[in-house]
Design a protein around this motif. Structure first.
Motif, mmCIF file in Angstrom:
data_model
loop_
_atom_site.group_PDB
_atom_site.id
_atom_site.type_symbol
_atom_site.label_atom_id
_atom_site.label_comp_id
_atom_site.label_asym_id
_atom_site.label_seq_id
_atom_site.Cartn_x
_atom_site.Cartn_y
_atom_site.Cartn_z
ATOM 1 N N PHE A 5 0.842 -1.194 0.000
ATOM 2 C CA PHE A 5 0.000 0.000 0.000
ATOM 3 C C PHE A 5 0.882 1.250 0.000
ATOM 4 C CE2 PHE A 5 -2.590 3.266 2.006
ATOM 5 C CZ PHE A 5 -3.692 3.227 1.170
ATOM 6 N N ASP A 6 0.556 2.214 -0.842
ATOM 7 C CA ASP A 6 1.324 3.450 -0.970
ATOM 8 C C ASP A 6 0.641 4.564 -0.177
ATOM 9 O OD1 ASP A 6 2.871 5.612 -1.662
ATOM 10 O OD2 ASP A 6 2.633 5.352 -3.818
ATOM 11 N N GLY A 13 -2.902 14.401 -1.525
ATOM 12 C CA GLY A 13 -3.660 15.638 -1.642
ATOM 13 C C GLY A 13 -4.071 16.246 -0.320
ATOM 14 N N MET A 14 -3.958 15.489 0.754
ATOM 15 C CA MET A 14 -4.389 15.967 2.070
ATOM 16 C C MET A 14 -3.273 16.700 2.821
ATOM 17 S SD MET A 14 -7.485 14.847 2.115
ATOM 18 C CE MET A 14 -7.920 15.271 3.769
ATOM 19 N N LEU A 15 -2.038 16.469 2.434
ATOM 20 C CA LEU A 15 -0.907 16.990 3.197
ATOM 21 C C LEU A 15 -0.611 18.437 2.843
ATOM 22 C CD1 LEU A 15 1.450 13.915 2.984
ATOM 23 C CD2 LEU A 15 0.042 14.628 4.907
ATOM 24 N N LYS A 16 -0.557 19.263 3.863
ATOM 25 C CA LYS A 16 -0.244 20.682 3.717
ATOM 26 C C LYS A 16 0.898 21.007 4.675
ATOM 27 C CE LYS A 16 -3.989 21.407 1.248
ATOM 28 N NZ LYS A 16 -3.857 20.923 -0.093
ATOM 29 N N LEU A 26 3.609 11.369 6.887
ATOM 30 C CA LEU A 26 3.779 10.141 6.108
ATOM 31 C C LEU A 26 4.451 9.043 6.925
ATOM 32 C CD1 LEU A 26 4.784 11.539 2.611
ATOM 33 C CD2 LEU A 26 2.678 10.348 3.239
ATOM 34 N N ARG A 27 5.482 9.417 7.672
ATOM 35 C CA ARG A 27 6.186 8.442 8.516
ATOM 36 C C ARG A 27 5.246 7.873 9.582
ATOM 37 N NH1 ARG A 27 10.064 11.553 9.424
ATOM 38 N NH2 ARG A 27 9.326 12.416 11.381
ATOM 39 N N GLN A 28 4.475 8.734 10.208
ATOM 40 C CA GLN A 28 3.539 8.274 11.227
ATOM 41 C C GLN A 28 2.415 7.455 10.619
ATOM 42 O OE1 GLN A 28 2.527 11.957 13.180
ATOM 43 N NE2 GLN A 28 4.166 11.689 14.679
ATOM 44 N N ALA A 29 1.937 7.843 9.446
ATOM 45 C CA ALA A 29 0.880 7.081 8.774
ATOM 46 C C ALA A 29 1.380 5.681 8.420
ATOM 47 C CB ALA A 29 0.407 7.821 7.533
ATOM 48 N N GLU A 30 2.622 5.569 8.006
ATOM 49 C CA GLU A 30 3.209 4.252 7.712
ATOM 50 C C GLU A 30 3.281 3.400 8.978
ATOM 51 O OE1 GLU A 30 4.076 2.534 5.070
ATOM 52 O OE2 GLU A 30 3.499 4.125 3.684
ATOM 53 N N THR A 31 3.668 4.004 10.079
ATOM 54 C CA THR A 31 3.725 3.282 11.354
ATOM 55 C C THR A 31 2.335 2.793 11.748
ATOM 56 O OG1 THR A 31 5.625 4.570 12.093
ATOM 57 C CG2 THR A 31 4.347 3.449 13.800
ATOM 58 N N ILE A 32 1.345 3.671 11.653
ATOM 59 C CA ILE A 32 -0.034 3.301 11.977
ATOM 60 C C ILE A 32 -0.482 2.149 11.079
ATOM 61 C CG2 ILE A 32 -2.430 4.103 11.936
ATOM 62 C CD1 ILE A 32 -1.202 6.974 12.507
ATOM 63 N N HIS A 33 -0.235 2.301 9.792
ATOM 64 C CA HIS A 33 -0.630 1.266 8.833
ATOM 65 C C HIS A 33 0.035 -0.072 9.147
ATOM 66 C CE1 HIS A 33 0.006 -0.880 4.951
ATOM 67 N NE2 HIS A 33 -1.300 -0.759 4.955
ATOM 68 N N ASN A 34 1.317 -0.062 9.402
ATOM 69 C CA ASN A 34 2.049 -1.303 9.685
ATOM 70 C C ASN A 34 1.542 -1.992 10.949
ATOM 71 O OD1 ASN A 34 3.622 -0.991 7.408
ATOM 72 N ND2 ASN A 34 5.246 0.070 8.500
ATOM 73 N N VAL A 73 -2.412 11.719 16.647
ATOM 74 C CA VAL A 73 -3.843 12.042 16.507
ATOM 75 C C VAL A 73 -4.049 12.979 15.319
ATOM 76 C CG1 VAL A 73 -5.781 13.271 17.573
ATOM 77 C CG2 VAL A 73 -4.505 11.584 18.884
ATOM 78 N N LEU A 74 -3.158 13.938 15.136
ATOM 79 C CA LEU A 74 -3.265 14.821 13.970
ATOM 80 C C LEU A 74 -3.175 14.023 12.674
ATOM 81 C CD1 LEU A 74 -1.074 17.895 15.010
ATOM 82 C CD2 LEU A 74 -3.561 17.677 15.074
ATOM 83 N N THR A 75 -2.256 13.070 12.621
ATOM 84 C CA THR A 75 -2.121 12.228 11.433
ATOM 85 C C THR A 75 -3.361 11.374 11.237
ATOM 86 O OG1 THR A 75 0.291 12.192 11.678
ATOM 87 C CG2 THR A 75 -0.700 10.456 10.332
ATOM 88 N N LEU A 76 -3.894 10.820 12.317
ATOM 89 C CA LEU A 76 -5.101 10.006 12.212
ATOM 90 C C LEU A 76 -6.302 10.834 11.767
ATOM 91 C CD1 LEU A 76 -4.569 7.689 15.268
ATOM 92 C CD2 LEU A 76 -4.864 6.957 12.895
ATOM 93 N N ARG A 77 -6.364 12.085 12.157
ATOM 94 C CA ARG A 77 -7.447 12.955 11.698
ATOM 95 C C ARG A 77 -7.347 13.208 10.199
ATOM 96 N NH1 ARG A 77 -7.654 17.182 16.797
ATOM 97 N NH2 ARG A 77 -8.670 15.728 18.223
ATOM 98 N N LEU A 78 -6.121 13.333 9.686
ATOM 99 C CA LEU A 78 -5.940 13.464 8.238
ATOM 100 C C LEU A 78 -6.426 12.207 7.512
ATOM 101 C CD1 LEU A 78 -2.402 15.054 7.819
ATOM 102 C CD2 LEU A 78 -4.589 16.047 7.163
#
Length: 91
Positions: A5-6, A13-16, A26-34, A73-78
Motif C-alpha cells: 500500500f502506498d 492531496g491531504m498533506l499541507k 507520512l512516517r507516522q501514517a506508515e507506522t499506523i498502517h504497519n 492524533v493529527l495524522t489520524l485525523r488526516l
C-alpha cells in the motif's frame, strides 16, 4: 502477489505545510498502517474501523509522551478526513 500500500499516494492531496511536517505525517501514517496491518490483518486504510484506530492509540502509543500522541492524533485525523469518516479521536 500484490503491491504494498502506498501511503504517500493515499494522503498526497491531504498533506499541507512544510516538507518536514508532510514527511512526519507520512512516517507516522506508515507506522499506523504497519501496526494495524500486523495486528488486525487490514492491508489498507479503507478496511479500517474506528476500533482499529482506538486500539492503536490506546495500546501502541500507551508508553509514548503526550506530545507524540498528539502528533499521531493529527495524522489520524488526516487519514479519517481522507476516508470521509467521522471518527472522533481524542488523546
Amino acid at each position: 502477489m500484490s503491491k504494498p500500500f502506498d501511503m504517500e499516494l493515499f494522503l498526497g492531496g491531504m498533506l499541507k505545510g512544510s516538507h518536514v511536517t508532510r514527511q512526519r505525517h507520512l512516517r507516522q501514517a506508515e507506522t499506523i498502517h504497519n501496526e494495524i496491518a500486523q495486528r488486525w490483518q487490514r492491508e489498507t486504510p479503507w478496511a479500517w474501523q474506528r476500533k482499529h484506530v482506538v486500539w492503536f492509540l490506546e495500546h501502541y502509543l500507551s508508553r509514548h509522551s503526550e506530545a507524540t500522541r498528539y502528533h499521531y492524533v493529527l495524522t489520524l485525523r488526516l487519514i479519517a478526513r481522507r476516508l470521509e469518516k467521522s471518527w472522533m479521536l481524542n488523546l
